[in-house]
Design a protein around this motif. Structure first.
Motif, PDB file in Angstrom:
ATOM      1  N   ALA A 149       0.822  -1.210   0.000  1.00 10.20           N
ATOM      2  CA  ALA A 149       0.000   0.000   0.000  1.00 10.20           C
ATOM      3  C   ALA A 149       0.854   1.256   0.000  1.00 10.20           C
ATOM      4  CB  ALA A 149      -0.927  -0.006   1.212  1.00 10.20           C
ATOM      5  N   PHE A 150       1.933   1.256   0.772  1.00 13.45           N
ATOM      6  CA  PHE A 150       2.759   2.464   0.862  1.00 13.45           C
ATOM      7  C   PHE A 150       3.685   2.626  -0.341  1.00 13.45           C
ATOM      8  CE2 PHE A 150       1.169   2.543   5.148  1.00 13.45           C
ATOM      9  CZ  PHE A 150       1.123   3.897   5.444  1.00 13.45           C
ATOM     10  N   VAL A 151       4.010   1.541  -1.032  1.00 14.29           N
ATOM     11  CA  VAL A 151       4.668   1.683  -2.339  1.00 14.29           C
ATOM     12  C   VAL A 151       3.762   2.487  -3.265  1.00 14.29           C
ATOM     13  CG1 VAL A 151       5.213   0.445  -4.470  1.00 14.29           C
ATOM     14  CG2 VAL A 151       6.194  -0.320  -2.340  1.00 14.29           C
ATOM     15  N   GLY A 152       2.502   2.083  -3.340  1.00 16.33           N
ATOM     16  CA  GLY A 152       1.548   2.780  -4.203  1.00 16.33           C
ATOM     17  C   GLY A 152       1.343   4.214  -3.792  1.00 16.33           C
ATOM     18  N   ALA A 153       1.299   4.482  -2.488  1.00 15.81           N
ATOM     19  CA  ALA A 153       1.107   5.851  -2.003  1.00 15.81           C
ATOM     20  C   ALA A 153       2.268   6.745  -2.420  1.00 15.81           C
ATOM     21  CB  ALA A 153       0.963   5.843  -0.485  1.00 15.81           C
ATOM     22  N   TYR A 183      -3.798  14.283  -4.385  1.00 17.63           N
ATOM     23  CA  TYR A 183      -3.685  12.931  -4.912  1.00 17.63           C
ATOM     24  C   TYR A 183      -2.763  12.100  -4.029  1.00 17.63           C
ATOM     25  CZ  TYR A 183      -5.864  14.864  -9.105  1.00 17.63           C
ATOM     26  OH  TYR A 183      -6.732  15.481  -9.981  1.00 17.63           O
ATOM     27  N   GLY A 184      -1.628  12.684  -3.676  1.00 18.22           N
ATOM     28  CA  GLY A 184      -0.700  11.985  -2.793  1.00 18.22           C
ATOM     29  C   GLY A 184      -1.286  11.763  -1.415  1.00 18.22           C
ATOM     30  N   ILE A 185      -1.985  12.774  -0.902  1.00 17.73           N
ATOM     31  CA  ILE A 185      -2.620  12.637   0.411  1.00 17.73           C
ATOM     32  C   ILE A 185      -3.648  11.515   0.391  1.00 17.73           C
ATOM     33  CG2 ILE A 185      -4.143  13.776   2.064  1.00 17.73           C
ATOM     34  CD1 ILE A 185      -2.683  16.396   1.376  1.00 17.73           C
ATOM     35  N   ALA A 186      -4.424  11.443  -0.689  1.00 17.46           N
ATOM     36  CA  ALA A 186      -5.422  10.374  -0.815  1.00 17.46           C
ATOM     37  C   ALA A 186      -4.747   9.006  -0.845  1.00 17.46           C
ATOM     38  CB  ALA A 186      -6.257  10.581  -2.072  1.00 17.46           C
ATOM     39  N   GLY A 187      -3.619   8.918  -1.543  1.00 18.01           N
ATOM     40  CA  GLY A 187      -2.887   7.657  -1.608  1.00 18.01           C
ATOM     41  C   GLY A 187      -2.377   7.228  -0.246  1.00 18.01           C
ATOM     42  N   TYR A 188      -1.844   8.194   0.497  1.00 19.98           N
ATOM     43  CA  TYR A 188      -1.342   7.862   1.829  1.00 19.98           C
ATOM     44  C   TYR A 188      -2.481   7.559   2.802  1.00 19.98           C
ATOM     45  CZ  TYR A 188       3.646   8.341   1.236  1.00 19.98           C
ATOM     46  OH  TYR A 188       4.954   8.113   0.872  1.00 19.98           O
ATOM     47  N   ALA A 189      -3.621   8.202   2.607  1.00 20.16           N
ATOM     48  CA  ALA A 189      -4.783   7.897   3.442  1.00 20.16           C
ATOM     49  C   ALA A 189      -5.259   6.465   3.200  1.00 20.16           C
ATOM     50  CB  ALA A 189      -5.910   8.884   3.159  1.00 20.16           C
ATOM     51  N   GLN A 229       4.756  10.877  -5.978  1.00 22.61           N
ATOM     52  CA  GLN A 229       5.813  11.287  -6.902  1.00 22.61           C
ATOM     53  C   GLN A 229       5.249  11.727  -8.248  1.00 22.61           C
ATOM     54  OE1 GLN A 229       9.033  11.647  -6.335  1.00 22.61           O
ATOM     55  NE2 GLN A 229       9.116  10.780  -4.272  1.00 22.61           N
ATOM     56  N   GLU A 230       4.199  11.052  -8.711  1.00 26.24           N
ATOM     57  CA  GLU A 230       3.678  11.316 -10.044  1.00 26.24           C
ATOM     58  C   GLU A 230       2.707  12.490 -10.103  1.00 26.24           C
ATOM     59  OE1 GLU A 230       4.625  10.092 -12.872  1.00 26.24           O
ATOM     60  OE2 GLU A 230       6.049   8.720 -11.920  1.00 26.24           O
ATOM     61  N   TYR A 231       1.990  12.771  -9.021  1.00 22.73           N
ATOM     62  CA  TYR A 231       0.888  13.743  -9.114  1.00 22.73           C
ATOM     63  C   TYR A 231       0.962  14.901  -8.130  1.00 22.73           C
ATOM     64  CZ  TYR A 231      -1.304  10.459 -12.274  1.00 22.73           C
ATOM     65  OH  TYR A 231      -1.555   9.635 -13.346  1.00 22.73           O
ATOM     66  N   ARG A 232       2.025  14.984  -7.337  1.00 21.03           N
ATOM     67  CA  ARG A 232       2.087  16.077  -6.370  1.00 21.03           C
ATOM     68  C   ARG A 232       2.181  17.441  -7.042  1.00 21.03           C
ATOM     69  NH1 ARG A 232       8.169  15.109  -3.809  1.00 21.03           N
ATOM     70  NH2 ARG A 232       9.327  15.303  -5.768  1.00 21.03           N
ATOM     71  N   GLU A 233       2.713  17.488  -8.271  1.00 19.89           N
ATOM     72  CA  GLU A 233       2.790  18.764  -8.979  1.00 19.89           C
ATOM     73  C   GLU A 233       1.442  19.164  -9.563  1.00 19.89           C
ATOM     74  OE1 GLU A 233       5.978  18.506 -11.777  1.00 19.89           O
ATOM     75  OE2 GLU A 233       7.491  18.108 -10.243  1.00 19.89           O
ATOM     76  N   GLU A 234       0.557  18.196  -9.769  1.00 14.96           N
ATOM     77  CA  GLU A 234      -0.806  18.498 -10.196  1.00 14.96           C
ATOM     78  C   GLU A 234      -1.630  18.961  -9.003  1.00 14.96           C
ATOM     79  OE1 GLU A 234      -2.586  18.376 -13.175  1.00 14.96           O
ATOM     80  OE2 GLU A 234      -0.594  18.323 -14.095  1.00 14.96           O
TER      81      GLU A 234
END
Length: 208
Positions: free
Chosen positions: A113-117, A131-137, A122-127
Motif C-alpha cells: 500500500a505504501f509503495v503505491g502511495a 492525490y498523494g494525500i489520498a494515496g497515503y490515506a 511522486q507522479e501527481y504532487r505537482e498536479e
C-alpha cells in the motif's frame, strides 16, 4: 528519507524492546481485541495507490512521467519491496496477533500500500498534493484494517510502511539510469494482468 528511516528504525527497535512490545499490545487491545468481524477490504485497498498511478493518467490527469517510466518505477519498487518483505518474513519469526502464523513482521499489505502511495505522490504532487494525500490515506487505512483484522501488530505496519516508501524512492533514484531507453519510442512493452482467484498481479515486460 526521514519518514521511511524513522518507520524502519521503529520497526527494528520494537522487536527487541519490551516497552515497544507493550505499545503493540496496547494498540491491539484498542483496535482489535481479537474478536472483530473480518473486513477484507485491505486485500484490495493495498493496490489503490499503484492503480491510481495509471488510472488518473488514463482519464486525462497527466502524470509526471510517461507510461514506460511509470511501469519501470512501479515494477522495480514492487520487486524491491516484495524481496525485502519475504526475506524478513522468512528470517524474523514473529507470531501474528491471532496466532495464525509466525511471519507477521513486516506487513506485506502495508508495504504494498505504501509503495503505491509514494508512487502516487511522486507522479501527481505537482498536479495537486491531494492525490498523494489520498494515496497515503488509503495506505494508512490498509494498515489500520490489518490491525483491526488481528493480522498484524502496529510495529509490523510501521516496518512495512517504511520498506514500501523506501522501495519506491529507490526506484525513482534508479530511473535516470535507464531513462533514455525507456523514452525510446522504438522499444516495445507488454502489460499482462493476471488474477489467480486470490491475488491480482500486473506483469510488465520491456524490450530494450
Amino acid at each position: 528519507m526521514i519518514i521511511p528511516a524513522g518507520l524502519i528504525s521503529y520497526g527494528i527497535v520494537s522487536k527487541g524492546s519490551p516497552f515497544f512490545k507493550g505499545i503493540d499490545e496496547d494498540i491491539r487491545n484498542g483496535v482489535s481485541r481479537g474478536n472483530n468481524p473480518q473486513i477484507k477490504l485491505d486485500d484490495f485497498s493495498r493496490f489503490a495507490g499503484t492503480a491510481g498511478v495509471f488510472a488518473l493518467d488514463a482519464v486525462g490527469i497527466p502524470a509526471k512521467h510517461n507510461l514506460k517510466q511509470r511501469l519501470f518505477t512501479a515494477a522495480v519498487s514492487n520487486m524491491i519491496m516484495t524481496a525485502t518483505t519475504r526475506i524478513m518474513k522468512s528470517t524474523i519469526s514473529v507470531w501474528r496477533p491471532d496466532g495464525s502464523a509466525n511471519n507477521s513482521f513486516p506487513s506485506g499489505h502495508a508495504a504494498t500500500a505504501f509503495v503505491g502511495a509514494e508512487l502516487l505522490w511522486q507522479e501527481y504532487r505537482e498536479e495537486s498534493i491531494w492525490y498523494g494525500i489520498a494515496g497515503y490515506a488509503a495506505a494508512a487505512g490498509t494498515g489500520y484494517l490489518r490491525m483491526y483484522n488481528d493480522k498484524h501488530w502496529f510495529s509490523d505496519i510501521a516496518m512495512g510502511a517504511g520498506v514500501g516508501i523506501l522501495s519506491a524512492k529507490i526506484a525513482y533514484w534508479l530511473l535516470p539510469l535507464v531513462d533514455n531507453r525507456l523514452q525510446n519510442p522504438k522499444k516495445s512493452y507488454v502489460i499482462l494482468p493476471i488474477y489467480t482467484g486470490g491475488q491480482f498481479c500486473l506483469n510488465a515486460s520491456l524490450q530494450f
